[in-house]
Design an enzyme around this catalytic site. Structure first.
Site, PDB file in Angstrom:
ATOM      1  CB  SER A 142      -0.863  -0.022   1.268  1.00 38.53           C
ATOM      2  OG  SER A 142      -1.324   1.273   1.590  1.00 38.53           O
ATOM      3  CE1 TYR A 155      -4.535  -2.332   4.904  1.00 39.41           C
ATOM      4  CE2 TYR A 155      -3.569  -0.172   4.508  1.00 39.41           C
ATOM      5  CZ  TYR A 155      -4.105  -1.354   4.026  1.00 39.41           C
ATOM      6  OH  TYR A 155      -4.208  -1.563   2.671  1.00 39.41           O
TER       7      TYR A 155
HETATM    8  N1  LIG Z   1      -8.781  -0.410  -1.166  1.00 39.00           N
HETATM    9  C1  LIG Z   1      -7.707   0.342  -0.992  1.00 39.00           C
HETATM   10  O1  LIG Z   1      -7.805   1.579  -0.878  1.00 39.00           O
HETATM   11  C2  LIG Z   1      -6.336  -0.277  -0.942  1.00 39.00           C
HETATM   12  C3  LIG Z   1      -5.223   0.555  -1.039  1.00 39.00           C
HETATM   13  C4  LIG Z   1      -3.962  -0.011  -0.981  1.00 39.00           C
HETATM   14  C5  LIG Z   1      -3.807  -1.368  -0.852  1.00 39.00           C
HETATM   15  N2  LIG Z   1      -4.913  -2.162  -0.761  1.00 39.00           N
HETATM   16  C6  LIG Z   1      -4.710  -3.589  -0.597  1.00 39.00           C
HETATM   17  O2  LIG Z   1      -5.242  -4.246  -1.719  1.00 39.00           O
HETATM   18  C7  LIG Z   1      -5.621  -5.577  -1.346  1.00 39.00           C
HETATM   19  C8  LIG Z   1      -7.045  -5.848  -1.831  1.00 39.00           C
HETATM   20  O3  LIG Z   1      -7.921  -4.971  -1.175  1.00 39.00           O
HETATM   21  P1  LIG Z   1      -9.273  -4.445  -1.841  1.00 39.00           P
HETATM   22  O4  LIG Z   1      -9.167  -2.965  -1.908  1.00 39.00           O
HETATM   23  O5  LIG Z   1      -9.590  -5.210  -3.074  1.00 39.00           O
HETATM   24  O6  LIG Z   1     -10.309  -4.742  -0.672  1.00 39.00           O
HETATM   25  P2  LIG Z   1     -11.331  -5.959  -0.486  1.00 39.00           P
HETATM   26  O7  LIG Z   1     -12.351  -5.932  -1.546  1.00 39.00           O
HETATM   27  O8  LIG Z   1     -11.776  -5.872   0.935  1.00 39.00           O
HETATM   28  O9  LIG Z   1     -10.399  -7.225  -0.707  1.00 39.00           O
HETATM   29  C9  LIG Z   1      -9.705  -7.834   0.321  1.00 39.00           C
HETATM   30  C10 LIG Z   1      -9.875  -9.299   0.128  1.00 39.00           C
HETATM   31  O10 LIG Z   1      -9.081  -9.989   1.109  1.00 39.00           O
HETATM   32  C11 LIG Z   1      -9.884 -11.042   1.605  1.00 39.00           C
HETATM   33  N3  LIG Z   1      -9.441 -11.519   2.913  1.00 39.00           N
HETATM   34  C12 LIG Z   1      -9.523 -10.893   4.106  1.00 39.00           C
HETATM   35  N4  LIG Z   1      -9.043 -11.681   5.081  1.00 39.00           N
HETATM   36  C13 LIG Z   1      -8.651 -12.834   4.472  1.00 39.00           C
HETATM   37  C14 LIG Z   1      -8.077 -14.031   4.933  1.00 39.00           C
HETATM   38  N5  LIG Z   1      -7.821 -14.228   6.251  1.00 39.00           N
HETATM   39  N6  LIG Z   1      -7.793 -15.009   4.035  1.00 39.00           N
HETATM   40  C15 LIG Z   1      -8.062 -14.841   2.733  1.00 39.00           C
HETATM   41  N7  LIG Z   1      -8.630 -13.736   2.230  1.00 39.00           N
HETATM   42  C16 LIG Z   1      -8.912 -12.742   3.102  1.00 39.00           C
HETATM   43  C17 LIG Z   1     -11.285 -10.481   1.664  1.00 39.00           C
HETATM   44  O11 LIG Z   1     -12.212 -11.539   1.755  1.00 39.00           O
HETATM   45  P3  LIG Z   1     -13.602 -11.395   2.547  1.00 39.00           P
HETATM   46  O12 LIG Z   1     -14.534 -10.823   1.524  1.00 39.00           O
HETATM   47  O13 LIG Z   1     -13.904 -12.786   2.954  1.00 39.00           O
HETATM   48  O14 LIG Z   1     -13.359 -10.483   3.711  1.00 39.00           O
HETATM   49  C18 LIG Z   1     -11.346  -9.729   0.336  1.00 39.00           C
HETATM   50  O15 LIG Z   1     -11.710 -10.565  -0.714  1.00 39.00           O
HETATM   51  C19 LIG Z   1      -5.456  -5.656   0.175  1.00 39.00           C
HETATM   52  O16 LIG Z   1      -4.223  -6.256   0.492  1.00 39.00           O
HETATM   53  C20 LIG Z   1      -5.436  -4.194   0.578  1.00 39.00           C
HETATM   54  O17 LIG Z   1      -4.751  -3.999   1.806  1.00 39.00           O
HETATM   55  C21 LIG Z   1      -6.169  -1.647  -0.816  1.00 39.00           C
END
Ligand SMILES: NC(=O)c1ccc[n+]([C@@H]2O[C@H](COP(=O)([O-])OP(=O)(O)OC[C@H]3O[C@@H](n4cnc5c(N)ncnc54)[C@H](OP(=O)(O)O)[C@@H]3O)[C@@H](O)[C@H]2O)c1
Length: 270
Positions: A142, A155
């Site tokens: 991130s 985080y």
């Molecule tokens: N959104 C942002 O602004 C942002 C910015 C920078 C980086 N990121 C990173 O990008 C990645 C994807 O995030 P996203 O934005 O696409 O959000 P998201 O839609 O919430 O995706 C996160 C995914 O991780 C899964 N997850 C959570 N705990 C888990 C576990 N114990 N085992 C396996 N899967 C698990 C969630 O599944 P469930 O649906 O079951 O909870 C969800 O499918 C993450 O690493 C996040 O930190 C996001």
């Protein structure tokens, strides 16, 4: 856009968000995709969608916080499909709020999923990557890995850990002459997936679309880039932090809204 024919790509947390989009995009470009999610229904929905569109995808349950289950899952995958050549460590969680008001268990879970789970998956699947002709490890960190993130301290800490791990491993593999295994660290700022619902985006850093970030990641993987940073403006943070006196950098972070962005965080439950 590049092709990924002859690659078997495993994506963690692929039941939603950019994980789901990356699964669709890798499949559309010729890869066989192993869609994993905590809930099998979510993984199946994504895999079915890909298959119906003519792609090659398979759904599996994988909770990356259950560290012991990862090696068992690899055994099952080898029996049913075979080894992978691309691992995308995407699963992540966030629990925002004033540090002591957030349950300690939530802070610890953040580390377990974002850092320990990612390192465990990398460890378990490294033998697959080393054995492949061309392989890739993609770690989703991130932009908060470059800064302090008030109201999101654990985080940010988990993502700093990911950058330190990922960068060290990239250099280690190169030192060992294992240049066929590339490592890409992905550092986006806020993306409109719901994970950071409620945040006030900082100046010069508008909410990114998941589509843009997923495309950037695939391009970065194809080029073997060490870092994918979105938006490009976020690249200047490391430089500014390096040259400005700390007090001045703190002011920049405050005035551009970086330090206050998480104050109004609600997340997916909000
Ligand atoms: N959104 C942002 O602004 C942002 C910015 C920078 C980086 N990121 C990173 O990008 C990645 C994807 O995030 P996203 O934005 O696409 O959000 P998201 O839609 O919430 O995706 C996160 C995914 O991780 C899964 N997850 C959570 N705990 C888990 C576990 N114990 N085992 C396996 N899967 C698990 C969630 O599944 P469930 O649906 O079951 O909870 C969800 O499918 C993450 O690493 C996040 O930190 C996001």
């Amino acid at each position: 856009m590049p092709r990924f024919d002859n690659h078997r790509v495993l994506i963690t947390g692929a039941g939603a968000g950019i994980g789901q989009l990356m699964a669709e995009k890798f499949a559309a470009r010729g890869a066989e995709v192993i869609v994993t999610a905590r809930r099998i229904a979510a993984a199946r929905e994504v895999a079915d969608h890909i298959t119906n569109a003519g792609g090659n995808a398979h759904a599996y349950t994988l909770d990356v916080s259950k560290i012991a289950s990862i090696a068992k899952f690899r055994d099952q995958l080898h029996e049913e499909r075979g080894p992978i050549s691309i691992l995308v460590n995407n699963a992540g969680v966030v629990h925002g709020g004033e540090f002591e008001q957030v349950d300690l268990q939530q802070h610890l879970d953040t580390f377990k999923v974002n850092a320990e789970g990612l390192m465990a998956c990398s460890h378990v699947f490294m033998a697959d990557l080393l054995a492949a002709d061309r392989a890739h490890l993609v770690n989703i960190a991130s932009a908060s890995a470059f800064i302090g993130l008030p109201y999101g301290s654990t985080y940010a800490a988990s993502k700093w850990a990911v950058v330190g791990f990922s960068e060290s491993l990239r250099l280690e593999l190169a030192e060992r002459g294992e240049r066929h295994v590339k490592v890409t660290t992905v550092c986006p700022s806020y993306i409109a997936t719901g994970m950071f619902k409620g945040v006030k985006t900082p100046l010069f850093s508008p909410m990114l679309t998941p589509d843009r970030v997923a495309d950037s990641i695939l391009r970065g993987v194809a080029k073997g880039e060490a870092f994918v940073i979105e938006p490009p403006m976020a690249r200047s943070v490391e430089l500014l932090k390096g040259v400005l006196p700390r007090r001045l950098w703190d002011q920049v972070a405050r005035r551009t809204g970086v330090s206050t962005s998480m104050y109004s965080w609600k997340g997916k439950q909000g």
